[in-house]
Design a protein around this motif. Structure first.
Motif, short mmCIF file in Angstrom:
data_model
loop_
_atom_site.label_atom_id
_atom_site.label_comp_id
_atom_site.label_asym_id
_atom_site.label_seq_id
_atom_site.Cartn_x
_atom_site.Cartn_y
_atom_site.Cartn_z
N GLN A 27 0.81 -1.22 0.00
CA GLN A 27 0.00 0.00 0.00
C GLN A 27 0.85 1.27 0.00
O GLN A 27 0.29 2.37 -0.08
CB GLN A 27 -0.92 0.00 1.23
N HIS A 28 2.16 1.11 0.07
CA HIS A 28 3.03 2.30 0.14
C HIS A 28 3.04 3.02 -1.21
O HIS A 28 3.37 2.43 -2.24
CB HIS A 28 4.45 1.87 0.52
N ALA A 29 2.66 4.29 -1.24
CA ALA A 29 2.58 5.05 -2.50
C ALA A 29 3.95 5.47 -3.00
O ALA A 29 4.27 5.32 -4.18
CB ALA A 29 1.68 6.27 -2.31
N GLY A 30 4.77 5.99 -2.11
CA GLY A 30 6.11 6.42 -2.50
C GLY A 30 6.15 7.87 -2.97
O GLY A 30 5.24 8.34 -3.67
N ARG A 31 7.19 8.56 -2.57
CA ARG A 31 7.37 9.97 -2.96
C ARG A 31 8.85 10.30 -2.95
O ARG A 31 9.60 9.83 -2.09
CB ARG A 31 6.59 10.90 -2.03
N VAL A 32 9.26 11.12 -3.91
CA VAL A 32 10.64 11.61 -3.98
C VAL A 32 10.59 13.12 -3.90
O VAL A 32 9.83 13.78 -4.63
CB VAL A 32 11.33 11.18 -5.29
N ARG A 33 11.39 13.69 -3.01
CA ARG A 33 11.46 15.14 -2.85
C ARG A 33 12.85 15.62 -3.24
O ARG A 33 13.84 15.16 -2.67
CB ARG A 33 11.14 15.54 -1.41
N VAL A 34 12.90 16.51 -4.20
CA VAL A 34 14.16 17.08 -4.67
C VAL A 34 14.22 18.53 -4.24
O VAL A 34 13.28 19.30 -4.47
CB VAL A 34 14.28 16.98 -6.21
N THR A 35 15.32 18.91 -3.61
CA THR A 35 15.55 20.29 -3.20
C THR A 35 16.80 20.80 -3.89
O THR A 35 17.88 20.22 -3.72
CB THR A 35 15.70 20.41 -1.68
N SER A 36 16.67 21.81 -4.69
CA SER A 36 17.81 22.33 -5.44
C SER A 36 18.80 23.04 -4.53
O SER A 36 18.47 23.39 -3.39
CB SER A 36 17.32 23.28 -6.54
N ALA A 37 20.01 23.23 -5.04
CA ALA A 37 21.05 23.89 -4.26
C ALA A 37 20.83 25.41 -4.29
O ALA A 37 20.78 26.01 -5.37
CB ALA A 37 22.42 23.55 -4.83
N ARG A 38 20.70 25.99 -3.12
CA ARG A 38 20.51 27.43 -3.00
C ARG A 38 21.59 27.99 -2.09
O ARG A 38 21.91 27.38 -1.07
CB ARG A 38 19.13 27.78 -2.44
N GLY A 39 22.10 29.15 -2.45
CA GLY A 39 23.18 29.70 -1.67
C GLY A 39 24.37 28.76 -1.67
O GLY A 39 24.83 28.32 -2.70
N PRO B 49 6.47 6.46 -12.13
CA PRO B 49 5.19 6.04 -11.56
C PRO B 49 5.02 6.42 -10.09
O PRO B 49 4.14 5.91 -9.42
CB PRO B 49 5.22 4.52 -11.74
N VAL B 50 5.88 7.28 -9.58
CA VAL B 50 5.75 7.77 -8.21
C VAL B 50 5.76 9.29 -8.24
O VAL B 50 6.24 9.90 -9.19
CB VAL B 50 6.88 7.25 -7.30
N ALA B 51 5.23 9.89 -7.18
CA ALA B 51 5.20 11.35 -7.10
C ALA B 51 6.61 11.89 -6.89
O ALA B 51 7.37 11.39 -6.07
CB ALA B 51 4.29 11.78 -5.95
N VAL B 52 6.94 12.94 -7.64
CA VAL B 52 8.23 13.61 -7.52
C VAL B 52 7.98 15.09 -7.33
O VAL B 52 7.23 15.70 -8.10
CB VAL B 52 9.11 13.38 -8.76
N GLU B 53 8.61 15.65 -6.29
CA GLU B 53 8.52 17.09 -6.04
C GLU B 53 9.86 17.74 -6.31
O GLU B 53 10.91 17.16 -6.03
CB GLU B 53 8.16 17.36 -4.57
N VAL B 54 9.82 18.94 -6.84
CA VAL B 54 11.02 19.77 -6.97
C VAL B 54 10.74 21.08 -6.26
O VAL B 54 9.85 21.83 -6.67
CB VAL B 54 11.39 20.02 -8.45
N ASP B 55 11.47 21.32 -5.19
CA ASP B 55 11.29 22.52 -4.38
C ASP B 55 9.82 22.73 -4.00
O ASP B 55 9.27 23.83 -4.07
CB ASP B 55 11.83 23.75 -5.12
N GLY B 56 9.17 21.61 -3.62
CA GLY B 56 7.80 21.67 -3.12
C GLY B 56 6.72 21.61 -4.18
O GLY B 56 5.54 21.56 -3.84
N VAL B 57 7.09 21.58 -5.46
CA VAL B 57 6.11 21.53 -6.54
C VAL B 57 6.12 20.13 -7.16
O VAL B 57 7.17 19.65 -7.60
CB VAL B 57 6.41 22.58 -7.62
N GLU B 58 4.96 19.48 -7.20
CA GLU B 58 4.88 18.13 -7.76
C GLU B 58 4.97 18.20 -9.28
O GLU B 58 4.23 18.92 -9.93
CB GLU B 58 3.59 17.45 -7.34
N VAL B 59 5.89 17.39 -9.87
CA VAL B 59 6.13 17.44 -11.31
C VAL B 59 5.92 16.09 -11.99
O VAL B 59 5.99 16.00 -13.22
CB VAL B 59 7.56 17.95 -11.61
#
Length: 433
Positions: A55-67, A191-201
């Motif tokens: 039942q695990h949906a799965g999610r990947v969160r990407v945070t870009s390099a800032r500063g 096939p899994v949710a991917v976020e980039v800086d909080g925005v799902e893409v």
């Protein structure tokens, strides 16, 4: 401490669920490789967790390099135990990449890709298989130095987080704009949710699962191709999906097809592929390769490519029966491309023989129709001879095939029932005196 990285686990090491699943990936190169490999490893971790928690949906969160901060890729996959983290042997030197268990090897490949961008890479991980598992921190330096410790701050949930600290020269590869572009290009079919800086893409319906109209629009938007028709391809190979777009324009000799090769939704390569037959230059094939290297050992790339080719030919034959007008448009536009490769594939030759017309002095005729004529059918590949005989042969109803296209000449020269016409034969045919 200095590089406790060398020793991979012995073959009798227990493997967590899902650790044997890794796509067959080519070597990663270029400025996008670190993003592509990090996403691929995250997907493997998530799929491993799904094997123990369906039942695990799965999610990947990407945070870009800032500063001065790192690029961070966090997945909520299966994670690693403390012992498994100590086995990780990723260094920039490919020679040190030993035969470790496949799930771990996917992460090792990702870590090595990171060293093209960074001199320091961190992996923070917490196992989902052990209640109360500690968070482990693995730090690797480009010179081969590795340090494994308990993390000062535990991850709040199981999974793996990789922090890539870019060098000054490669920081532009990790900015918000560039990271978003790279993720969109590599992971738009995940096939899994991917976020980039909080925005799902990503995480919606993949191109292979969409309707024909939606597939057509995807080819227009993503590849800049205006399809005449989009053909689903059933390969009969488990976890391999493919779809082909036939463009509404003629492809020229030397044309480079924009085939796309994905592995479980991660873009691996564009252009010619072993998973697509070389003769399919008239269309653009998008393949998702989800094979398991342990359960599909006999299905190498060439075998899969052959099956995709057969599926493509079957679709064309079916289209010819169901929509002859549309199939006629395909032949009119792409007949020359099919003729260029007909000698290379027997199944393609069978299709070409019965559907692609050749120019003759008595009008366009297919090879099969020409074969119905009695005797040997003459052809010429000499433009001067064709210019000399064309009008007279047409008037006298003498059949000669125009094979001034070198691909047509080479094809006919290898078939029974056809003979190359020489200048001395013109008199015998009554065309010249």
């Amino acid at each position: 401490m200095r590089s406790p990285v060398a020793g991979p686990p012995a073959d009798n090491t227990p493997h967590p669920p899902g650790s044997n699943r890794v796509p067959r990936l080519p070597g990663a190169t270029g400025s996008r490789a670190h993003v592509r490999e990090l996403l691929a490893s995250a997907l493997v971790g998530i799929e491993a967790r799904r094997r123990v928690d369906p039942q695990h949906a799965g999610r990947v969160r990407v945070t870009s390099a800032r500063g001065g901060g790192p690029l961070v890729v966090r997945d909520d996959g299966v994670g690693f135990t403390a012992q498994e983290v100590r086995w990780i042997s990723a260094t920039p030197d490919q020679l040190h990449h030993g035969p470790v268990r496949e799930g771990m090897r996917r992460y090792e490949t990702a870590l090595m890709a990171c060293f093209a961008v960074a001199d320091v890479v961190e992996l923070w991980t917490r196992s989902a298989l052990l209640p109360g598992a500690p968070t482990m921190r693995w730090v690797g330096v480009a010179d081969g130095t590795v340090r494994v410790t308990l993390a000062d701050e535990p991850l709040d949930t199981p999974g793996t987080e990789i922090r890539l600290h870019p060098r000054a020269a490669t920081r532009s590869w990790c900015t918000p704009e560039t990271t978003l572009e790279h993720v969109l290009d590599s992971a738009d079919q995940l096939p899994v949710a991917v976020e980039v800086d909080g925005v799902e893409v990503s995480g919606g319906t993949t191109v292979w699962e969409r309707s024909r109209e939606e597939q057509t629009e995807w080819f227009r938007q993503r590849l800049g191709i205006d399809p005449l028709v989009v053909l689903p391809l059933e390969t009969s190979v488990g976890r391999v999906r493919a779809v082909a777009a036939v463009p509404a324009y003629r492809t020229m000799p030397g044309h480079r097809s924009a085939h796309r090769h994905y592995a479980d939704g991660v873009l691996l390569a564009e252009g010619p592929s072993d998973l697509v037959p070389a003769w399919a230059t008239f269309c653009h094939v998008v393949v998702d390769d989800g094979r398991d290297i342990l359960t599909d050992p006999a299905l190498d790339d060439a075998a899969v490519g052959e099956r995709i080719g057969r599926a493509l030919l079957a679709r064309l034959i079916l289209l010819g029966a169901e929509r002859p007008d549309l199939f006629g448009e395909i032949v009119a536009l792409h007949g020359p491309a099919l003729l260029r490769h007909a000698a290379d594939d027997r199944d393609l030759l069978d299709l070409v023989r019965s559907t692609v017309p050749l120019p003759t002095t008595l009008g366009d005729r297919t090879i099969d129709r020409l074969g119905e004529d009695l005797g040997v059918v003459p052809f010429t590949d000499d433009p001067c001879i064709w210019a000399a005989l064309r009008d007279r042969a047409t008037r006298d109803e003498v059949l000669v095939v125009n094979a001034t296209d070198p691909h047509v000449a080479a094809l006919l020269a290898g078939l029974d029932g056809f003979a190359r016409l020489r200048s001395t034969d013109l008199v015998a045919l009554g065309i010249a005196s």
